[in-house]
Design an enzyme around this catalytic site. Structure first.
Site, PDB file in Angstrom:
ATOM      1  N   ASP A 133      23.497 -10.301 -25.145  1.00 13.82           N
ATOM      2  CA  ASP A 133      22.533  -9.453 -25.779  1.00 13.82           C
ATOM      3  C   ASP A 133      22.149 -10.289 -27.134  1.00 13.82           C
ATOM      4  OD1 ASP A 133      21.067  -7.537 -27.269  1.00 13.82           O
ATOM      5  OD2 ASP A 133      22.303  -5.970 -26.406  1.00 13.82           O
ATOM      6  N   HIS A 134      21.126 -10.804 -27.375  1.00 14.35           N
ATOM      7  CA  HIS A 134      20.589 -11.545 -28.505  1.00 14.35           C
ATOM      8  C   HIS A 134      20.516 -10.604 -29.926  1.00 14.35           C
ATOM      9  CE1 HIS A 134      19.576 -15.197 -30.207  1.00 14.35           C
ATOM     10  NE2 HIS A 134      19.088 -15.763 -29.059  1.00 14.35           N
ATOM     11  N   ARG A 135      20.818  -9.226 -29.631  1.00 14.78           N
ATOM     12  CA  ARG A 135      20.844  -8.381 -30.716  1.00 14.78           C
ATOM     13  C   ARG A 135      22.177  -8.537 -31.431  1.00 14.78           C
ATOM     14  NH1 ARG A 135      18.990  -2.829 -28.147  1.00 14.78           N
ATOM     15  NH2 ARG A 135      20.638  -3.681 -26.735  1.00 14.78           N
TER      16      ARG A 135
END
Length: 478
Positions: free
Chosen positions: A448-450
């Protein structure tokens, strides 16, 4: 006589429905307390439902293959005695208007106050323990009524005149399928709309447009009708309107396939994922495992050894052992965990499931290997419980067992990452300037790039890869 009705228990993890696989009793059978009475499928597992009453089965409120709702009648039992029967109506319905759903207890509709004051002598709708009564249960679902002013009269009147449905799930089903709930004719008491009514409406063929409407080819109404007709599922043997090919089969997703489809869609919709990968020389890892087996008679599985390295890597890169949740105001909450519940993908006859090893950070490779084997066996038998199949914080997927090299796996929502293992095959590999044949495995990480940037994800993947390349050195530092 006294007839007591047992509602489908809360199966945990926010589950609201379950598919009735089979009844283990029939009307007229004598049942004892805690005797298994039915098998239901939910959360990708089979669960046996025990009976909280002793007596004679009066009514079975469902058939095999039917989706049963939590908090709705499941079975009625004649327990004897001379008390008046307190069972709900056969459909067990309590209608809620749309406004009542929205207000969540702003006004207690007429007749409901008395209903709330009654005490259920049954299990309290808990799968294990049967400890809570209906009053306590309903309190958790409805806020206390507030004192209403004159300005609320309009809203109350609209609430009473709104379309009546059995529960919000039925309204949601109609909304998700773009069906106007007001167009559905209810078959329940006083026109109450049941789930079966909505499903029947969805199954009905789309009406042909009238002659005048068909002439207005450019009108929005004509376009909508045409689109609806095009998207309609054809019957088996008919030609599909889109492709012109005969239809081999057509059915709504249910049970395991529905659960998997919803989970995959949620992951893709909610998580902006990215993937990094690397080829790893695991020659030394395989040799180490062989030596352990020779010395001790048994050795951890390759996946267990790699999992041990992954758990150690998560301690160094904790962002990947976390989750992001959307708050009611739209803000994002990032939660990191102390410890790891390690999920692993397991293919079963019922579909793909993800059992998880609770407290994996406390286990060594041998213990992880044993837990993987135990949980995989339980999952394949369909006996895994809700706790076994939920609550993981990081997942490993060994798709190498399918004889493929790599895969950009879909993250097991709401986790932040999933580590994938490809097959191990011999390849030419440069070692100290010389070309040699080595055992190579592709390692992938979808994240998850968040929760982190690429540098963190690459750092974790590199740590695990280096440990796999030189396992003795890595194990010495764990």
């Amino acid at each position: 006589m006294t007839v007591k009705t047992f509602l489908l228990p809360d199966l945990g993890e926010g589950l609201t429905e379950a598919e009735l696989v089979r009844w283990m009793v029939a009307a007229g059978d004598i049942v004892a307390v805690d005797q298994p009475i039915a098998e239901v499928e939910t959360a990708k597992s089979l669960v046996e439902i025990p009976c909280p009453y002793e007596g004679v089965v009066s009514t079975l409120h469902g058939e095999a293959g039917q989706m049963m709702l939590v908090d709705e009648p499941f079975i009625s039992v004649n327990t004897g005695g001379e008390e008046a029967a307190a069972a709900p109506e056969s459909n067990g319905e309590r209608a809620q208007s749309y406004r009542e759903e929205e207000l969540a207890g702003t006004q207690v509709p007429a007749g409901h106050a008395a209903q709330d004051s009654e005490e259920d002598e049954g299990s309290g709708n808990v799968l294990i323990g049967y400890g809570t009564g209906s009053a306590q249960r309903k309190t958790s679902r409805r806020r206390k009524p507030r004192v209403m002013g004159a300005g609320d009269s309009v809203a109350v009147q609209e609430a009473r005149e709104a379309v009546r449905v059995i529960n919000p799930l039925v309204r949601k089903l109609a909304r998700e399928n773009s069906l106007d709930i007001s167009s559905v004719k209810g078959s329940g008491p006083q026109g109450l709309i049941l789930r079966s009514d909505v499903e029947a409406a969805l199954a009905r063929p789309v009406q042909e447009p009238s002659a005048s409407a068909s002439l207005a080819l450019g009108s929005p109404q004509a376009s909508t009708a045409t689109a609806a007709k095009t998207g309609q599922a054809a019957a088996v043997g008919d030609k599909d309107s889109r492709t012109g090919l005969p239809v081999a089969s057509s059915e709504l997703l249910a049970g395991v396939r529905k659960t998997i489809a919803n989970a995959m869609s949620t992951s893709r919709r909610e998580i902006p994922e990215a993937t990094v990968w690397v080829d790893v020389d695991v020659t030394k890892l395989l040799k180490l495992r062989s030596k352990i087996k020779e010395a001790e008679g048994q050795a951890p599985s390759v996946m267990a050894l790699i999992s041990r390295f992954a758990v150690a890597g998560l301690q160094r890169f904790p962002e990947l052992n976390s989750r992001i949740e959307v708050e009611s105001d739209g803000s994002l909450r990032h939660t990191l965990f102390e410890g790891v519940n390690l999920g692993f993908a397991a293919q079963t006859e019922r579909g793909l499931v993800v059992p998880n090893v609770r407290g994996a950070h406390k286990l060594n490779a041998q213990e992880l290997s044993a837990e993987f084997a135990r949980l995989a066996s339980v999952a394949r038998d369909g006996k895994a419980g809700v706790a076994d199949l939920s609550g993981s914080t990081f997942t490993i997927n060994n798709y190498g067992v399918f004889n493929v090299d790599g895969s950009a796996a879909i993250i097991n929502y709401p986790e932040a990452a999933i580590l994938g293992l490809g097959r191990i095959i011999d390849k030419p590999w440069v070692v100290n300037g010389r070309l040699k044949v080595r055992s190579i495995c592709e390692l992938t990480l979808s994240f998850d790039h968040r929760v982190c940037d690429g540098g963190t994800a690459a750092g974790f993947l590199r740590y695990v890869a280096d440990a796999m390349t030189d396992p003795k050195r890595a194990l010495a530092t764990l």
